[in-house]
Design a protein around this motif. Structure first.
Motif, PDB file in Angstrom:
ATOM      1  N   ARG A  61       0.859  -1.234  -0.041  1.00 12.32           N
ATOM      2  CA  ARG A  61       0.056   0.252  -0.188  1.00 12.32           C
ATOM      3  C   ARG A  61       0.953   1.412  -0.018  1.00 12.32           C
ATOM      4  O   ARG A  61       0.656   2.172  -0.834  1.00 12.32           O
ATOM      5  CB  ARG A  61      -1.224  -0.003   1.116  1.00 12.32           C
ATOM      6  N   ALA A  62       1.838   1.183   0.683  1.00 12.79           N
ATOM      7  CA  ALA A  62       2.869   2.281   0.811  1.00 12.79           C
ATOM      8  C   ALA A  62       3.598   2.743  -0.679  1.00 12.79           C
ATOM      9  O   ALA A  62       3.916   3.772  -1.037  1.00 12.79           O
ATOM     10  CB  ALA A  62       4.175   2.245   1.871  1.00 12.79           C
ATOM     11  N   ARG A  63       3.948   1.395  -1.138  1.00 12.60           N
ATOM     12  CA  ARG A  63       4.349   1.465  -2.503  1.00 12.60           C
ATOM     13  C   ARG A  63       3.443   2.406  -3.402  1.00 12.60           C
ATOM     14  O   ARG A  63       3.891   3.348  -4.258  1.00 12.60           O
ATOM     15  CB  ARG A  63       4.918   0.345  -3.065  1.00 12.60           C
ATOM     16  N   ILE A  64       2.029   1.719  -3.417  1.00 16.73           N
ATOM     17  CA  ILE A  64       1.262   2.544  -3.955  1.00 16.73           C
ATOM     18  C   ILE A  64       1.008   4.139  -3.929  1.00 16.73           C
ATOM     19  O   ILE A  64       0.849   4.915  -4.839  1.00 16.73           O
ATOM     20  CB  ILE A  64       0.011   1.838  -4.277  1.00 16.73           C
ATOM     21  N   GLU A  65       1.039   4.239  -2.654  1.00 15.84           N
ATOM     22  CA  GLU A  65       0.779   5.712  -2.237  1.00 15.84           C
ATOM     23  C   GLU A  65       1.899   6.497  -2.657  1.00 15.84           C
ATOM     24  O   GLU A  65       1.556   7.618  -3.118  1.00 15.84           O
ATOM     25  CB  GLU A  65       0.583   5.664  -0.615  1.00 15.84           C
TER      26      GLU A  65
END
Length: 172
Positions: A61-65
């Motif tokens: 999720r952090a990568r996507i954000e």
């Protein structure tokens, strides 16, 4: 897909996960995209050697954000999903309607094998959704030591006894 896409306003852009293994001497290299998984049996114990790339993982999720696509993340029935199509995976091949933020970059892991390492199982999420590593190892231990027969039993158990709702395939 072309036939279906020409007759609907909701085009279909299917995708797939990928999992591959290379063995060079005692070095085991595994690359995965999505939620297919590899398991190593070491001295009778099941050890996951890959981690599913799903929206439930905080680092995915952090990568996507970080890539500027936080708007593509949403929760559905308590589970994180990606894109308008609501995929559970954050990496796949295909799924063009969810890219970005989906990517097709694999995570690669390397493992040095030792004398206690018995076998590796590569299986799709339809197996892992309904069986854990310990159960898979038990199925293999109870099967004649033919890898193809063990793989058939794993898939049969997942589909016909545990009623997996997803595609199920395995290699031992």
């Amino acid at each position: 897909c072309d036939r279906r896409n020409s007759s609907t306003s909701q085009p279909l852009y299917p995708g797939t996960t990928a999992l591959c293994m290379a063995l060079h001497g005692r070095e085991l290299t595994i690359a995965n995209i999505g939620d297919s998984r590899a398991m190593l049996c070491r001295a009778g114990r099941a050890i996951d050697v890959t981690v599913d790339q799903v929206a439930g993982r905080a680092d995915e999720r952090a990568r996507i954000e970080r890539a500027g696509h936080a708007h593509a993340l949403k929760q559905h029935e308590g589970e994180w999903r990606v894109g308008e199509v609501g995929l559970a995976v954050t990496r796949s091949i295909g799924d063009f309607d969810a890219k970005p933020p989906l990517i097709a970059d694999p995570e690669v892991t390397e493992h040095e094998l030792g004398p206690e390492d018995e076998y590796v199982v590569l299986a799709s999420d339809g197996v892992w959704d309904v069986l854990d590593g310990h159960e898979v190892a038990s199925i293999i231990a109870d099967t004649v030591k033919q890898p193809a027969m063990a793989a058939q039993r794993i898939v049969h158990t997942a589909v016909n006894e545990r009623y997996s709702k997803d595609n199920a395939t395995a290699i031992v």
